[in-house]
Design an enzyme around this catalytic site. Sequence first.
Site, mmCIF file in Angstrom:
data_model
loop_
_atom_site.group_PDB
_atom_site.id
_atom_site.type_symbol
_atom_site.label_atom_id
_atom_site.label_comp_id
_atom_site.label_asym_id
_atom_site.label_seq_id
_atom_site.Cartn_x
_atom_site.Cartn_y
_atom_site.Cartn_z
ATOM 1 N N GLU A 116 0.832 -1.211 0.000
ATOM 2 C CA GLU A 116 0.000 0.000 0.000
ATOM 3 C C GLU A 116 0.865 1.258 0.000
ATOM 4 O O GLU A 116 0.355 2.354 0.200
ATOM 5 C CB GLU A 116 -0.941 0.019 1.224
ATOM 6 C CG GLU A 116 -1.903 -1.158 1.337
ATOM 7 C CD GLU A 116 -3.194 -1.009 0.518
ATOM 8 O OE1 GLU A 116 -3.283 -0.047 -0.271
ATOM 9 O OE2 GLU A 116 -4.068 -1.878 0.657
ATOM 10 N N HIS A 139 -3.451 1.665 8.643
ATOM 11 C CA HIS A 139 -4.514 0.857 8.029
ATOM 12 C C HIS A 139 -4.592 -0.479 8.757
ATOM 13 O O HIS A 139 -3.567 -1.123 8.988
ATOM 14 C CB HIS A 139 -4.220 0.642 6.543
ATOM 15 C CG HIS A 139 -5.035 -0.459 5.944
ATOM 16 N ND1 HIS A 139 -6.418 -0.435 5.928
ATOM 17 C CD2 HIS A 139 -4.682 -1.632 5.366
ATOM 18 C CE1 HIS A 139 -6.858 -1.542 5.364
ATOM 19 N NE2 HIS A 139 -5.833 -2.293 5.016
ATOM 20 N N HIS A 141 -7.596 -3.982 10.048
ATOM 21 C CA HIS A 141 -8.784 -4.765 9.685
ATOM 22 C C HIS A 141 -9.629 -5.116 10.920
ATOM 23 O O HIS A 141 -9.739 -6.304 11.272
ATOM 24 C CB HIS A 141 -8.351 -6.080 9.002
ATOM 25 C CG HIS A 141 -7.627 -5.927 7.701
ATOM 26 N ND1 HIS A 141 -7.000 -6.979 7.059
ATOM 27 C CD2 HIS A 141 -7.438 -4.849 6.898
ATOM 28 C CE1 HIS A 141 -6.450 -6.566 5.925
ATOM 29 N NE2 HIS A 141 -6.691 -5.268 5.804
ATOM 30 N N HIS A 211 -13.343 -4.263 3.608
ATOM 31 C CA HIS A 211 -11.883 -4.438 3.667
ATOM 32 C C HIS A 211 -11.292 -3.965 4.997
ATOM 33 O O HIS A 211 -10.687 -4.757 5.707
ATOM 34 C CB HIS A 211 -11.231 -3.713 2.476
ATOM 35 C CG HIS A 211 -9.731 -3.727 2.503
ATOM 36 N ND1 HIS A 211 -8.964 -3.338 1.436
ATOM 37 C CD2 HIS A 211 -8.835 -4.071 3.473
ATOM 38 C CE1 HIS A 211 -7.676 -3.462 1.746
ATOM 39 N NE2 HIS A 211 -7.576 -3.893 2.970
HETATM 40 O O1 2HA Z 1 -0.996 -5.120 4.046
HETATM 41 O O2 2HA Z 1 -4.014 -4.920 4.576
HETATM 42 O O3 2HA Z 1 -4.711 -3.731 2.356
HETATM 43 C C1 2HA Z 1 -2.075 -5.938 3.733
HETATM 44 C C2 2HA Z 1 -3.301 -5.134 3.614
HETATM 45 C C3 2HA Z 1 -3.616 -4.565 2.298
HETATM 46 ZN ZN ZN Z 2 -5.981 -4.145 4.200
#
Ligand code: 2HA
Ligand code: ZN
Length: 264
Positions: A116, A139, A141, A211
């Site tokens: 990314e 970022h 999840h 995502h």
């Molecule tokens: O690095 O989360 O969006 C892996 C991810 C890609």
């Molecule tokens: Zn991701």
Amino acid sequence: MIRDNKELMAEVGRVAEVAGYLWTKGWAERNGGNISVNVTHLMSEDEKALPALAAPIALPAEMAALKGHVFFVTGTGKRMRYVAQAPFENGSLIRISADGMSYEIIAEKPIPPTSELPSHLSMHNYLRSNGRDSRIVLHTHPTDLIGLTHGPKFLDSEYLTRTLWAMIPECRIIVPKGIGIVRYEIPGTMDLARATIKQLEKHDVVFWEKHGILAVGEDLIECFDAIDTLSKSAQIYFSARMAGFEPEGMTDAQLDGLVDAFNL
Ligand code: 2HA
Ligand code: ZN
């Protein structure tokens, strides 16, 4: 040599600390998530001029506001649980070239940065060129927040923000600009980056449909806290729904009362 730079090591230590939280929270399966931190202001001129450890890599666009800047970036394919233990085995310092068109890894090992990276750098470039001092792009999840993006009614920024703000007073205080939404895009693409930058015009936290979450800010711990608080709100919402009732939520008057009380 960079190991002697106490401020830089403290900042990399914060990356390791937050990487550990992401893993223990269950927000970082396999290599999920990535972190980039602008550390230019923490580096001496000599450190910024360190020789490259590998050949320069071209960027997809000119990063005009990032020329010569240095970032600590988590590595591609690397797991947050290992970033937590050994940040320089699972991430590296990169330097943007003087013309803003490429980057080089300068320390401590030639660990290639996250997939990314072009997207993170275009966000850093956007934020800096607009005078925002957001040195951090995070970022991750989070299960509950991604879960919400599977509900079509939550893909409305105002509705989603209102729902999460209304679960606890802290949520509006800690995430005063609310949440931006980006509809599904392929991970790692410039389309995802561009759509995210559009949302960063008004927000510091953006949900990526089906995502994950992206947060920007001046302080990595604060970025983590913003996502953590949203996750708490989502858990309260889901707990109520699982117990069989729709949570009442704070009233508009209660939410508005926070604006004056906390100068939001
Ligand atoms: O690095 O989360 O969006 C892996 C991810 C890609
Ligand atoms: Zn991701």
